[in-house]
Design a protein around this motif. Structure first.
Motif, PDB file in Angstrom:
ATOM      1  N   ALA A   2       0.940  -1.188   0.124  1.00 59.94           N
ATOM      2  CA  ALA A   2      -0.077   0.201  -0.128  1.00 59.94           C
ATOM      3  C   ALA A   2       0.892   1.035   0.002  1.00 59.94           C
ATOM      4  N   ASP A   3       0.483   2.396  -0.767  1.00 57.80           N
ATOM      5  CA  ASP A   3       1.244   3.507  -0.801  1.00 57.80           C
ATOM      6  C   ASP A   3       0.337   4.599   0.357  1.00 57.80           C
ATOM      7  N   ARG A  42     -12.364 -13.127 -13.298  1.00 58.00           N
ATOM      8  CA  ARG A  42     -13.878 -12.712 -13.122  1.00 58.00           C
ATOM      9  C   ARG A  42     -13.771 -11.162 -13.295  1.00 58.00           C
ATOM     10  N   LEU A  43     -15.069 -10.822 -13.794  1.00 58.47           N
ATOM     11  CA  LEU A  43     -15.178  -9.336 -14.131  1.00 58.47           C
ATOM     12  C   LEU A  43     -14.644  -8.588 -12.916  1.00 58.47           C
ATOM     13  N   ILE A  44     -15.133  -8.777 -11.653  1.00 56.10           N
ATOM     14  CA  ILE A  44     -14.738  -7.710 -10.710  1.00 56.10           C
ATOM     15  C   ILE A  44     -13.098  -7.654 -10.417  1.00 56.10           C
ATOM     16  N   ASP A  45     -12.557  -9.059 -10.792  1.00 48.88           N
ATOM     17  CA  ASP A  45     -10.885  -8.706 -10.416  1.00 48.88           C
ATOM     18  C   ASP A  45     -10.100  -7.701 -11.136  1.00 48.88           C
ATOM     19  N   PHE A  46     -10.745  -7.211 -12.157  1.00 51.10           N
ATOM     20  CA  PHE A  46      -9.879  -5.960 -12.946  1.00 51.10           C
ATOM     21  C   PHE A  46      -9.843  -4.809 -11.968  1.00 51.10           C
ATOM     22  N   SER A  47     -11.035  -4.469 -11.427  1.00 57.64           N
ATOM     23  CA  SER A  47     -11.115  -3.158 -10.407  1.00 57.64           C
ATOM     24  C   SER A  47     -10.152  -3.570  -9.375  1.00 57.64           C
ATOM     25  N   LEU A  48     -10.116  -4.633  -8.652  1.00 59.98           N
ATOM     26  CA  LEU A  48      -9.480  -4.862  -7.676  1.00 59.98           C
ATOM     27  C   LEU A  48      -8.017  -5.021  -7.829  1.00 59.98           C
ATOM     28  N   ALA A  49      -7.535  -5.969  -8.985  1.00 60.36           N
ATOM     29  CA  ALA A  49      -6.079  -5.826  -9.271  1.00 60.36           C
ATOM     30  C   ALA A  49      -5.610  -4.381  -9.568  1.00 60.36           C
ATOM     31  N   ASN A  50      -6.396  -3.632 -10.414  1.00 60.80           N
ATOM     32  CA  ASN A  50      -5.848  -2.288 -10.398  1.00 60.80           C
ATOM     33  C   ASN A  50      -5.638  -1.644  -9.000  1.00 60.80           C
ATOM     34  N   ALA A  51      -6.559  -1.608  -7.952  1.00 64.90           N
ATOM     35  CA  ALA A  51      -6.217  -0.819  -7.092  1.00 64.90           C
ATOM     36  C   ALA A  51      -5.309  -1.649  -6.167  1.00 64.90           C
ATOM     37  N   ARG A  52      -5.246  -2.678  -6.199  1.00 62.73           N
ATOM     38  CA  ARG A  52      -3.870  -3.204  -5.545  1.00 62.73           C
ATOM     39  C   ARG A  52      -2.620  -2.829  -6.187  1.00 62.73           C
ATOM     40  N   GLY A  55      -1.225   0.635  -5.376  1.00 62.16           N
ATOM     41  CA  GLY A  55      -1.118   1.152  -3.957  1.00 62.16           C
ATOM     42  C   GLY A  55      -1.817   1.376  -2.798  1.00 62.16           C
ATOM     43  N   LEU A  56      -3.345   0.996  -3.330  1.00 63.93           N
ATOM     44  CA  LEU A  56      -4.358   1.274  -2.454  1.00 63.93           C
ATOM     45  C   LEU A  56      -4.889  -0.097  -1.651  1.00 63.93           C
ATOM     46  N   GLY A  57      -4.441   0.016  -0.119  1.00 60.12           N
ATOM     47  CA  GLY A  57      -4.536  -1.182   0.493  1.00 60.12           C
ATOM     48  C   GLY A  57      -5.813  -1.871   0.856  1.00 60.12           C
ATOM     49  N   GLU A  58      -6.987  -1.301   0.624  1.00 63.53           N
ATOM     50  CA  GLU A  58      -8.069  -1.549   1.015  1.00 63.53           C
ATOM     51  C   GLU A  58      -9.317  -1.350  -0.163  1.00 63.53           C
TER      52      GLU A  58
END
Length: 393
Positions: A2-3, A42-52, A55-58
């Protein structure tokens, strides 16, 4: 990792309320965010992978339908490491207490179902704008990054957040330039020479721009909360795109745009889903290549685009494929088995599916349980044989 300079002041929320009705049988029995995509995730994983990766830890999940199914899945996939997790709002303590396991039971729901994307933000405002009563040193949010769960793209959100902070804008929204013939399917945007938003029209009948809202944006937290509170209780549609952004624009708020370069795709219907997979199969560089996707489905299994080898032509396949037939112009997930003499063309075969011997699958989605969702008309078998005659069995 996380940043902290970003994560401490930005609350990232992921809106994942889709039932998947427009996906037909593909969406039956599963939430749209969990629809498999690209042979990888899965479709939702793109936004979650981008967030991780940003540097967005949560990420705070705001869901509506079948919350338990979605939360259990995301907890298993995304909450097993130390540097990133999905926060489940009022249910989070139960999941945190369960560690790497799933909780036996969850707190009873005491609030009404959210009726739209903006409604989700205000009903769980304590988790969006404040620390949610969870302690842990979380600061109240200064900015809110809003993501959706059914878009295919890879993106570093940090430059967007930095530009938003530097401009002092009330809202900075991501946009992309697309072919004019598709604009009517999206939220159309226009900007003045200074880069300020001048028009936002959801699904315009007569588009006047080739720029569309890419369905993620950063709000000033206090300003967002004020507009949500003003709209709540009025005759509104409970929607960010139809209510909140137009209200801010009408009031003269400072709204800026941030262009999204590279591949971005909205997967709203099964036709778009199928078309996107045919593009992936056409070329190793088309769309978003499989090696740039998050591998959350059977992550230990290699997958790649194959030009022509061992009965597979111009397709994305996994290394554990067992193929006793022919495959062409298709995307196959891990765990797939193709029976003797079967032909699969212009199709998507979902994880672990068994295509029976002698089957002829063309222009379809082949489900895990063997059901077939026809998307485009099948090519007659004699013509298909001519088209694939160079394939080695």
């Amino acid at each position: 990792m996380a940043d902290r300079s970003v994560a401490d002041t930005v609350r990232t929320v992921l809106l994942a309320g889709g039932e998947g009705r427009r996906m037909g049988p593909l969406g039956a029995g599963r939430l749209k965010p969990l629809v498999p995509y690209g042979g990888a995730c899965r479709l939702i994983d793109f936004s979650l992978a981008n967030a991780r990766a940003s540097g967005l830890g949560e990420v705070l999940l705001l869901s509506q339908y079948e919350e338990r199914q979605l939360m259990d899945d995301l907890h298993r996939v995304w909450n097993q490491g130390p540097d990133f997790r999905v926060h489940f709002g009022p249910y989070d303590r139960a999941y945190a207490a369960a560690g790497t396991h799933l909780p036996d039971e969850l707190p009873a729901r005491t609030w009404p179902l959210e009726r739209g994307t903006a409604d989700a933000l205000i009903r769980k405002g304590g988790y969006v704008f404040e620390d949610g009563g969870g302690g842990g040193g979380r600061r109240d949010a200064e900015h809110v990054l809003v993501l959706h769960a059914d878009h295919v793209y890879r993106f570093d959100y940090r430059p967007l957040i930095a530009a938003h902070r530097a401009s002092g804008a009330a809202l900075t929204l991501a946009y992309q330039r697309i072919e004019p013939r598709w604009v009517h399917l999206f939220g159309m945007v226009e900007f003045d020479p200074r880069g300020r938003l001048t028009a936002f029209v959801e699904k315009p009948e007569v588009p006047t721009s080739d720029l569309v809202f890419a369905a993620f944006c950063v709000f000033d937290a206090k300003i967002l909360r004020r507009y949500l509170e003003q709209l709540d209780g009025t005759d509104w549609q409970h929607d960010i795109s139809r209510d909140v952004i137009p209200a801010m624009l009408a009031a003269g708020e400072h709204i800026r745009g941030h262009e999204v370069a590279g591949h971005w795709e909205d997967i709203g219907t099964v036709e778009r889903y199928h078309r996107a997979h045919l593009a992936l199969a056409a070329s190793p560089t088309a769309g978003l290549p499989v090696d740039r996707m998050p591998w959350t489905v059977a992550p230990g299994v290699r997958r790649a685009w194959v030009a022509d080898d061992f009965g597979v032509r111009s397709s994305v396949v996994a290394s554990d494929l067992v193929n006793d037939g022919r495959v062409a112009e298709s995307v196959l997930f891990p765990g797939v088995r193709i029976g003797a003499g079967a032909r699969v063309r212009r199709s998507v075969v979902l994880p672990g599916a068994r295509v029976p011997a002698g089957a002829d699958i063309d222009g379809a989605v082949f489900m895990e349980d063997g059901r077939i969702q026809q998307v485009t008309p099948a090519v007659p078998q004699d013509r298909a044989l001519t088209e694939t005659e160079g394939v080695r069995a």
